[in-house]
Design an enzyme around this catalytic site. Sequence first.
Site, mmCIF file in Angstrom:
data_model
loop_
_atom_site.group_PDB
_atom_site.id
_atom_site.type_symbol
_atom_site.label_atom_id
_atom_site.label_comp_id
_atom_site.label_asym_id
_atom_site.label_seq_id
_atom_site.Cartn_x
_atom_site.Cartn_y
_atom_site.Cartn_z
ATOM 1 C CD GLN A 290 -2.988 0.453 -0.082
ATOM 2 O OE1 GLN A 290 -3.426 -0.687 -0.181
ATOM 3 N NE2 GLN A 290 -3.219 1.361 -1.000
ATOM 4 C CE LYS B 216 -2.593 -3.743 -2.710
ATOM 5 N NZ LYS B 216 -4.042 -3.754 -2.514
#
Lengths: 414, 143
Positions: free
Chosen positions: A210, A233
């Site tokens: 993340q 991501k």
Amino acid sequence: MAVKAQSRLDARRLRADFPIFEQQIHGKPLAYLDSAVTSQKPRQVLDAMHTFYETSYANVHRGVYTLSERATAEFEQAREKVAGFINAPSAREIVFTRQATEALNLIAYAWGLNNLGPGDLAVVTELEHHSNFVPWQYIAKRAGAELRMIRVTDDGELDLDGLDEIGRDGAVKVVATNLVSNALGTINPVEKLVEWAHARGAIMVVDAAQAAPHHPVDVQALGCDFLALSAHKMCGPTGVGALWGRRELLEAMEPFNLGGHMISKVRFEETTWGEVPQKFEAGTMPIAEAVGLGAAIDYLNGIGVEAVEAHEQELAAVALERLGDVPGVLLYGPPADRRAGIVSFNVEGIHPHDVSQVLDSEGVAIRAGHHCCQPLMTRLGVAATNRASFYLYTVPEEIDRLVDGIRKAQKILG
Amino acid sequence: MAAEDLYREVILDHYKNPRGHGVIENADAQAEGVNPLCGDEVSIFVQFADDGETVEDVKFSGRGCAISQASTSMLMEMVKGRTAHEIAELPKEELLGEVGIPLTPIRLKCALLGLGVLKVALHRAKGTPLPEEWAGLDELELS
């Protein structure tokens, strides 16, 4: 000391790089506010993969023919780009995996099974994604070791006051944390945890899935021992991720997947392993995907991850303020200056599924659920939350549409 | 699809005023289920009539989205007075017809959670057959 110019990014201009935004959802422009789960892909990445397949595709490290050499060069160049992106001392310390989840499993199995035993502790945090929680829970149990959890405060920040108590419970062998929480956006004080872990002779594992897309990552500055990331991501394709590990740890570790390419010599009696990182790359790798990850890194470097982070923090601050003005909206997580572009919230009396369903009808995509963080949801006393997450292509009007959609959900379901 | 089409008045009515919401103490049959996608939980309690077959009373508790709560509420009205074997054979289409809104695969799981839990409860209490698709719910152990 020279002052580093903080370049601002132009989200409106960058949006044009992303073909997905050329469509409408339910007759409305797509407001994609779910980048924490996976990001959209710029044309530059899609083109790089397409071109690679059309001009340079072959298996890597296998053939002596031109095409295979070309494919190998591109694949290894992608490894160099990953190393540069996280300031790894050497590209040889970068292992390609399927995603951060596989990278974390690799550490848990290949390091954990051989280094954990009775009396030992594996320490995780209450903020972990299941991918950095379940492998340690499982491997600790198999190895006869125990799992401990660093708790979070009501604001969703790690409560480091509990560390000493954990340290008295046994021999801490591994501490695993994310750098940025996918559920709340909390930016964790990894350097402090590294110091604590190393003082006890433990290794430090960082889940940067993340963080890497949104926050500068420097493994040498962090001082950690392992770090995992996922391409999907960070503007890259699905199917590829990377593990960075200290050379001496990687070399001492047992292999994870077994098969072709990861070997040195195979005899009926015994097989010896190849060099790092090949030792951990059995079978045909996601070659074009690795090339795509390299292109994604070029794309992000062209913008500057610092600029991405600054843009997201501005959006997070706006979102927290706007959502805070809506009666019945409960916000979770730390203040805007200590979080990435992720805002988790609940709307009083309305289930997150229903909130996100109403938002979808307005063309606004957010996540509703436990975000693969059930221990954290338990801590917060909720079954699920809504989560809006931002990226370099998010514009402030999308936050207006989020707020309007929430008001509409309140009107329908309240 | 416009949100108003999904959240029809009948759905909102069952959601806001759920029928059969509550707990039956010392129920004859009971089970709990969870939707792992969102963590929603539903518990269902059944009380049989003197014949030991007919559902005399049925209640549910738990938390979930409007679709899962409304469809479970509708289910409570639908099954009262039927026998355990009739309910075991109740096709999901009958409930979905009553719910009456188009559902995506994910929302379908919400709408059918209550029916699955009820079938598991009856399976445990009466040994009624449990279709393959609900077998997973039977294996769940909730604290």
